[in-house]
Write a protein that holds these residues in place. Structure first.
Motif, mmCIF file in Angstrom:
data_model
loop_
_atom_site.group_PDB
_atom_site.id
_atom_site.type_symbol
_atom_site.label_atom_id
_atom_site.label_comp_id
_atom_site.label_asym_id
_atom_site.label_seq_id
_atom_site.Cartn_x
_atom_site.Cartn_y
_atom_site.Cartn_z
ATOM 1 N N ASN A 171 -46.293 -51.702 50.948
ATOM 2 C CA ASN A 171 -46.183 -52.852 50.052
ATOM 3 C C ASN A 171 -46.991 -52.673 48.769
ATOM 4 O O ASN A 171 -46.889 -53.493 47.848
ATOM 5 C CB ASN A 171 -46.565 -54.162 50.756
ATOM 6 N N GLY A 184 -40.604 -54.022 53.569
ATOM 7 C CA GLY A 184 -42.022 -53.697 53.551
ATOM 8 C C GLY A 184 -42.472 -52.947 52.326
ATOM 9 O O GLY A 184 -43.681 -52.769 52.116
ATOM 10 N N ASN A 202 -42.012 -55.468 46.575
ATOM 11 C CA ASN A 202 -41.910 -56.915 46.772
ATOM 12 C C ASN A 202 -40.852 -57.302 47.796
ATOM 13 O O ASN A 202 -40.534 -58.494 47.924
ATOM 14 C CB ASN A 202 -41.613 -57.607 45.442
ATOM 15 N N SER A 203 -40.294 -56.346 48.495
ATOM 16 C CA SER A 203 -39.357 -56.681 49.564
ATOM 17 C C SER A 203 -40.117 -57.286 50.735
ATOM 18 O O SER A 203 -41.236 -56.877 51.058
ATOM 19 C CB SER A 203 -38.614 -55.425 50.035
ATOM 20 N N THR A 204 -39.494 -58.261 51.368
ATOM 21 C CA THR A 204 -40.100 -58.851 52.546
ATOM 22 C C THR A 204 -39.682 -58.049 53.774
ATOM 23 O O THR A 204 -39.042 -57.009 53.675
ATOM 24 C CB THR A 204 -39.691 -60.327 52.691
ATOM 25 N N TYR A 229 -42.101 -52.873 57.419
ATOM 26 C CA TYR A 229 -41.830 -51.439 57.379
ATOM 27 C C TYR A 229 -41.845 -50.878 58.793
ATOM 28 O O TYR A 229 -42.791 -51.096 59.553
ATOM 29 C CB TYR A 229 -42.880 -50.732 56.516
ATOM 30 N N GLY A 253 -46.099 -61.226 44.811
ATOM 31 C CA GLY A 253 -46.310 -59.854 45.245
ATOM 32 C C GLY A 253 -46.806 -58.980 44.131
ATOM 33 O O GLY A 253 -47.247 -59.448 43.085
#
Length: 418
Positions: free
Chosen positions: A82, A110, A113-115, A118, A405
């Protein structure tokens, strides 16, 4: 257990060095979205019950479409995912928009800024590839639902870890996907007891046994992560188990071919073979649009590029830094401030903007470019006007910040020194 994974998307592709900053400290400077190729960001539903959102950079030509599509998949930087900046693959995206393609660059769960979370399967490279491929599949599903995408003409590419994930994706029935492109694909794990090379070979053997889409593989001779011997083993394992893969091994590229795709000069390496492959699988290759080039600072007659003493404002330390800058690769840029501040940027996306942004962050007076590539672009008259304007401009009100983020990236790391 500590696990070092230097399977990075832009291993040595971009660097910034500035006055008054600590060596090895990584930061990122945000670049503006490029309106010339309609760059924007969308959030793509992904994961279990589509609860995650993938921060995805989109580029596309003007018009309603439908456009053929290329999805470009990123690698993994050292450290926590992240903290990894948004990937753009700007130079490759630019070339494809000129050929009428829409381009999607999804950051997987992960990353950036992706939710979502990972997924890490340790030294099991086969499982790692399959896990990352799930997010690419979700991106494809999203793309097929968009009226501006030609769902019958799609191609998927990936660099480093993204290349491994792309080949794992190729084990699935992929409606409308005509080809896969693997740029320096793989994943390295230097943790104790991990035989990552053999695990990579096994992964590609598995993917080859289930392969359903033809692919192009491109690896450079001086790739610091995946050398020619390992590449040969991976390719042989893939093809001997039934996979279809054309391997192109290109000559050494700059300091490290692993970062070729992020370099402005990389197009000279990948374009011809990539277009030949795309033509073979029925994808368009003809240039349809001429994207306007960004403004470029013009050379001046202020001084020759190697005249260190001519650079204004610099202390002896700054002069040594400029001397070092002269040894760096192009594209490159050197910025200076009347306070004696300086900053240079090498390789990656838009080194001019990155050098100026980093310099300005450390100076209370305007920074300007002194040198770009092989030319001096310093104009003392313009610099003086900028300084006067800045001195007469009221200070901005303090910014109010909220949650959120990390910042988008420009395609490179920033290393800082005194």
């Amino acid at each position: 257990m500590f696990r070092a994974r230097p399977s990075v998307r832009k291993l040595t592709s971009a660097l910034i060095v500035c006055l008054g900053m600590l060596p090895g400290l990584a930061i990122e400077q945000e670049l503006q979205l490029d309106y010339r190729i309609n760059e924007h960001i969308v959030l793509i539903p992904a994961g279990k019950n589509h609860q995650a959102r993938l921060e995805t950079t989109v580029f596309q030509p003007n018009g309603q479409g439908p456009f053929p599509l290329i999805i470009i998949n990123h690698g993994k930087d050292p450290g926590h995912p992240n903290m990894q900046p948004r990937d753009r693959f700007y130079h490759m995206a630019h070339a494809f928009v000129e050929r009428g393609y829409a381009v999607m660059v999804p950051m997987r769960q992960g990353f950036a800024n992706s939710t979502g979370r990972y997924q890490d399967h340790g030294c099991d490279m086969t499982a790692n590839g399959y896990a990352q491929a799930e997010d690419i599949q979700d991106t494809l599903d999203f793309a097929r639902s968009q009226k501006w995408i030609d769902a019958d003409r799609m191609v998927v590419a990936g660099q480093s870890y993204g290349g491994l994930a792309t080949m794992a994706l190729g084990t699935q029935d992929l409606q409308g996907v005509r080809g896969l492109i693997n740029f320096a694909g793989g994943l390295r794990d230097d943790s104790n007891g991990c035989g990552w090379r053999s695990s990579l070979v096994a992964a590609f053997a598995e993917y080859g046994s289930q392969n359903k889409v033809p692919s192009l593989w491109m690896y450079g001779q001086n790739d610091s992560l995946f050398g020619p011997d390992l590449v040969a083993r991976m390719h042989d394992a893939f093809e001997q188990n039934g996979g279809s893969a054309q391997l192109v091994e290109y000559a050494p590229f700059k300091r490290d071919s692993h970062g070729m795709l992020a370099s402005r000069d990389g197009e000279k390496v990948w374009l011809k073979d990539t277009m030949a492959f795309l033509d073979k699988v029925g994808m368009p290759t003809k240039v349809l649009y001429k994207v306007p080039e960004p403004p470029v600072p013009q050379p001046t007659n202020f001084a020759t590029i190697d005249n260190v003493d001519a650079v204004p404002f610099l202390s002896e330390n700054g002069k040594r830094a400029y001397q070092e800058y002269l040894t760096k690769m192009t594209p490159r840029a050197f910025a200076i401030s009347p306070t004696g501040g300086w900053c240079w940027a090498e390789e990656g996306e838009d080194p001019e903007a990155r050098a100026l942004a980093a310099c300005s962050a450390k100076s209370d007076q305007p920074c300007r470019l002194y040198s770009v590539d092989e030319h001096v672009v310093w104009n003392p008259d313009l610099a003086e006007k900028a300084a006067v304007t800045a001195s007469n401009t009221p200070a901005p009100a303090p910014a109010v910040t909220g949650g959120g983020g990390g910042s988008p990236s420009l395609g490179g790391t920033v290393a800082l020194t005194n």
